[in-house]
Design an enzyme around this catalytic site. Structure first.
Site, PDB file in Angstrom:
ATOM      1  N   GLU A 129     -40.846 -61.728-143.716  1.00 30.86           N
ATOM      2  CA  GLU A 129     -40.833 -61.899-144.787  1.00 30.86           C
ATOM      3  C   GLU A 129     -42.241 -59.941-145.690  1.00 30.86           C
ATOM      4  OE1 GLU A 129     -38.765 -64.870-148.167  1.00 30.86           O
ATOM      5  OE2 GLU A 129     -40.294 -65.027-147.870  1.00 30.86           O
ATOM      6  N   GLU A 160     -37.851 -71.306-141.556  1.00 31.27           N
ATOM      7  CA  GLU A 160     -39.446 -71.771-141.217  1.00 31.27           C
ATOM      8  C   GLU A 160     -39.226 -72.858-140.104  1.00 31.27           C
ATOM      9  OE1 GLU A 160     -41.324 -72.079-144.757  1.00 31.27           O
ATOM     10  OE2 GLU A 160     -41.336 -69.902-145.201  1.00 31.27           O
TER      11      GLU A 160
END
Length: 320
Positions: free
Chosen positions: A170, A190
């Protein structure tokens, strides 16, 4: 017409905000440049240990000589794979706040100073210790910090020389240009239990690679390497990794040097016109472009550019 005026209002509002920020730049205090250009950067054998002090978790480097105007923000949390924690986000926000009003800055490169890792996303160990009421605030801070990066008025380049997962990708998506080593791994996941991006990934990824493919990558929690990332448009350049482990950074640095000869005012308003224009209809976008162009008319950049163009024109056009 109303839409165009609305776009212009938004544009001029941002110019007024930029002026206000510039007026307070003296309060930011002096910065200490690092001398020596690219040679000042460690590559192979960097060996940053797990005892790195908090103030070293983000290294801000102002390059000089042939790289003057390029600033490098280096993530340096080797013991946590550059995971984003409260302290690192605070340091990033502070650094970006200083950079946005520094007229000498021409391009910003985001990189890792830890071999094999760009950023592993949020610091899940720190998050596990947070009270549930703190998590929302942490995610909001991460989103705000990455938005601040995206709104820097100068070109930004992410040099991905290793793994970029979750918040790490991101962060890279918030940059204007992404360069990656072929061996780099990246994805918006993640852990298998947390595939929902929280710092803008669901918005920036589809704007970068298209809606359908973005959904596929997020739904599957797929991780791609540099070659596939280039093929789907996630990154702009892919390079073979070198022995020093900094091939993407070196390519980003070469790219940033291409920007240096360009007029600084023109670069800033071009970025503003593109970023704001992509969020509105074409008519409003053209009005934004016109307003941005007006900012360059009285500048030294434009005068020198016109003179240079006149000198380079083919003889058959002279006198017309």
């Amino acid at each position: 017409m109303a839409a165009a005026l609305g776009g212009l209002g938004l544009l001029y509002g941002r110019f007024r905000l930029a002026a206000a920020v510039a007026a307070t730049s003296s309060a930011l205090g002096p910065r200490a440049p690092v001398r020596g250009g690219a040679a000042a950067f460690p590559s192979a054998g960097r060996g940053y240990g797990s005892e790195a002090k908090e103030e070293e978790e983000l290294r801000v480097r102002y390059l000089d000589e042939e790289h003057k105007g390029i600033v490098v923000l280096g993530l340096n949390r080797s013991h946590a794979k550059n995971a984003l924690n409260k302290n690192l986000l605070k340091m990033m926000s502070k650094a970006v706040d200083a950079l946005k009003s520094d007229k000498k800055v021409r391009t910003v490169i985001f990189r890792s100073e830890v071999p094999g890792i760009f950023c592993a996303g949020a610091d899940l160990k720190e998050r596990a210790k947070m009270h549930s009421s703190e998590v929302g605030s942490f995610v909001s801070k991460a989103r705000a910090t990455i938005n601040e990066m995206a709104n820097l008025p100068v070109p930004t380049i992410a040099a991905i020389d290793g793994i970029a997962l979750g918040g790490g990708l991101e962060l890279a998506l918030a940059c204007d240009i992404r360069v990656a080593a072929s061996s780099a791994k990246m994805g918006l996941v993640e852990t298998k239990l947390a595939i929902i991006p929280g710092a803008g990934g669901t918005q920036r990824l589809p704007r970068t690679i298209g809606i359908s493919l973005a959904k596929e990558l997020i739904f599957s929690a797929r991780i791609v390497d540099g070659e596939e990332a280039k093929s789907i448009g996630l990154i702009s350049h892919v390079v073979e990794q070198n022995e020093a482990g900094d091939a993407a950074y070196r390519r980003a640095l070469a790219l940033a040097r291409e920007f240096l000869p360009q007029g600084p005012v023109a670069m800033r308003v071009a970025k503003l016109a593109i970023d704001q224009g992509m969020e509105v209809d074409l008519v409003t976008g053209l009005a934004i472009e016109e307003a941005c162009y007006a900012q360059t008319i009285p500048t030294k950049d434009r005068i020198e550019g016109l003179l240079a163009f006149k000198e380079k024109r083919s003889p058959r056009y002279k006198g017309e």
